[in-house]
Design an enzyme around this catalytic site. Structure first.
Site, PDB file in Angstrom:
ATOM      1  N   CYS A   4      38.395   2.480 -37.566  1.00 20.55           N
ATOM      2  CA  CYS A   4      37.140   2.396 -36.814  1.00 20.55           C
ATOM      3  C   CYS A   4      37.299   1.408 -35.655  1.00 20.55           C
ATOM      4  O   CYS A   4      37.666   0.249 -35.860  1.00 20.55           O
ATOM      5  CB  CYS A   4      36.015   1.963 -37.743  1.00 20.55           C
ATOM      6  N   CYS A   7      35.174  -1.760 -36.061  1.00 22.29           N
ATOM      7  CA  CYS A   7      35.731  -2.625 -37.106  1.00 22.29           C
ATOM      8  C   CYS A   7      36.955  -3.371 -36.573  1.00 22.29           C
ATOM      9  O   CYS A   7      37.155  -4.555 -36.892  1.00 22.29           O
ATOM     10  CB  CYS A   7      36.100  -1.817 -38.343  1.00 22.29           C
ATOM     11  N   GLY A  93      24.335  11.492 -28.434  1.00 23.35           N
ATOM     12  CA  GLY A  93      25.278  10.774 -27.591  1.00 23.35           C
ATOM     13  C   GLY A  93      26.114   9.726 -28.300  1.00 23.35           C
ATOM     14  O   GLY A  93      26.852   8.983 -27.644  1.00 23.35           O
ATOM     15  N   THR A  95      29.161   8.194 -29.870  1.00 19.04           N
ATOM     16  CA  THR A  95      30.603   8.467 -29.797  1.00 19.04           C
ATOM     17  C   THR A  95      31.410   7.544 -30.688  1.00 19.04           C
ATOM     18  O   THR A  95      32.540   7.878 -31.039  1.00 19.04           O
ATOM     19  CB  THR A  95      31.118   8.334 -28.352  1.00 19.04           C
ATOM     20  N   HIS A 100      25.598   0.496 -33.643  1.00 17.40           N
ATOM     21  CA  HIS A 100      25.524  -0.472 -32.540  1.00 17.40           C
ATOM     22  C   HIS A 100      24.236  -0.255 -31.781  1.00 17.40           C
ATOM     23  O   HIS A 100      23.746   0.872 -31.668  1.00 17.40           O
ATOM     24  CB  HIS A 100      26.737  -0.354 -31.609  1.00 17.40           C
ATOM     25  N   HIS A 102      22.643  -0.703 -28.118  1.00 21.63           N
ATOM     26  CA  HIS A 102      22.869  -0.942 -26.692  1.00 21.63           C
ATOM     27  C   HIS A 102      21.726  -1.799 -26.149  1.00 21.63           C
ATOM     28  O   HIS A 102      20.550  -1.552 -26.466  1.00 21.63           O
ATOM     29  CB  HIS A 102      22.839   0.377 -25.911  1.00 21.63           C
TER      30      HIS A 102
HETATM   31  P1  5GP Z   1      27.669   5.426 -28.207  1.00 17.48           P
HETATM   32  O1  5GP Z   1      27.975   6.517 -27.228  1.00 17.48           O
HETATM   33  O2  5GP Z   1      28.395   5.620 -29.509  1.00 17.48           O
HETATM   34  O3  5GP Z   1      26.204   5.172 -28.402  1.00 17.48           O
HETATM   35  O4  5GP Z   1      28.201   4.086 -27.553  1.00 17.48           O
HETATM   36  C1  5GP Z   1      29.527   3.684 -27.642  1.00 17.48           C
HETATM   37  C2  5GP Z   1      29.754   2.707 -26.519  1.00 17.48           C
HETATM   38  O5  5GP Z   1      30.960   2.031 -26.784  1.00 17.48           O
HETATM   39  C3  5GP Z   1      29.894   3.371 -25.156  1.00 17.48           C
HETATM   40  O6  5GP Z   1      28.896   2.868 -24.277  1.00 17.48           O
HETATM   41  C4  5GP Z   1      31.301   2.991 -24.716  1.00 17.48           C
HETATM   42  O7  5GP Z   1      31.405   2.723 -23.332  1.00 17.48           O
HETATM   43  C5  5GP Z   1      31.607   1.770 -25.561  1.00 17.48           C
HETATM   44  N1  5GP Z   1      32.999   1.581 -25.877  1.00 17.48           N
HETATM   45  C6  5GP Z   1      33.873   2.545 -26.297  1.00 17.48           C
HETATM   46  N2  5GP Z   1      35.082   2.005 -26.521  1.00 17.48           N
HETATM   47  C7  5GP Z   1      34.969   0.678 -26.239  1.00 17.48           C
HETATM   48  C8  5GP Z   1      35.900  -0.411 -26.277  1.00 17.48           C
HETATM   49  O8  5GP Z   1      37.077  -0.268 -26.633  1.00 17.48           O
HETATM   50  N3  5GP Z   1      35.423  -1.626 -25.924  1.00 17.48           N
HETATM   51  C9  5GP Z   1      34.144  -1.825 -25.526  1.00 17.48           C
HETATM   52  N4  5GP Z   1      33.783  -3.078 -25.201  1.00 17.48           N
HETATM   53  N5  5GP Z   1      33.234  -0.812 -25.484  1.00 17.48           N
HETATM   54  C10 5GP Z   1      33.647   0.419 -25.837  1.00 17.48           C
HETATM   55 ZN    ZN Z   2      33.470   0.271 -38.408  1.00 18.33          ZN
END
Ligand code: 5GP
Ligand code: ZN
Length: 114
Positions: A4, A7, A93, A95, A100, A102
């Site tokens: 992960c 993680c 959305g 990914t 988490h 935002h």
């Molecule tokens: P989701 O799309 O799951 O709501 O948000 C995942 C977020 O994680 C995205 O905004 C993406 O830019 C961020 N993200 C993905 N990989 C990394 C990483 O390796 N480091 C950081 N700091 N953010 C990441």
């Molecule tokens: Zn995790």
């Protein structure tokens, strides 16, 4: 080692620009910011999505939301406004399948979101 991504960031195996840490949470800057402030607030424990939350995590979620407000306040966005988002599952959305929150601020936000 955990597969992960978040993680691995929590463990320090992958670097991230941390802006806050305590015993249950870390917060770091999003690698692909969508606003002048774009911080992710991440529980240290692995929880895949909002669908996996149990009552035992109610206090954790409260801490995450209050931390979002505190970080936005620190950056001067309390009055102008800021946005908090939990994406739950791919259709919304998500990914990275480690919970988490935002926190976005520093620009005008549109509604409805895309
Ligand atoms: P989701 O799309 O799951 O709501 O948000 C995942 C977020 O994680 C995205 O905004 C993406 O830019 C961020 N993200 C993905 N990989 C990394 C990483 O390796 N480091 C950081 N700091 N953010 C990441
Ligand atoms: Zn995790």
């Amino acid at each position: 080692m955990s597969q992960c991504l978040f993680c691995r960031i929590v463990a320090g195996d992958i670097p991230a620009a941390r802006v806050y840490e305590d015993e249950e949470l870390i917060a770091f800057n999003d690698i692909n910011p969508q606003a002048p402030m774009h911080v992710l607030i991440v529980p240290k424990a692995h929880i895949a999505t909002l669908n996996e939350l149990a009552q035992a995590q109610d206090a954790l979620i409260g801490s995450m939301v209050r931390r979002a407000a505190a970080l936005a306040h620190d950056r001067g966005f309390s009055e102008d406004g800021f946005r908090t988002v939990f994406n739950c599952n791919a259709g919304a959305g998500q990914t990275v399948f480690h919970l988490h929150l935002h926190v976005l601020g520093g620009r005008t936000m549109a509604w409805p979101p895309g």
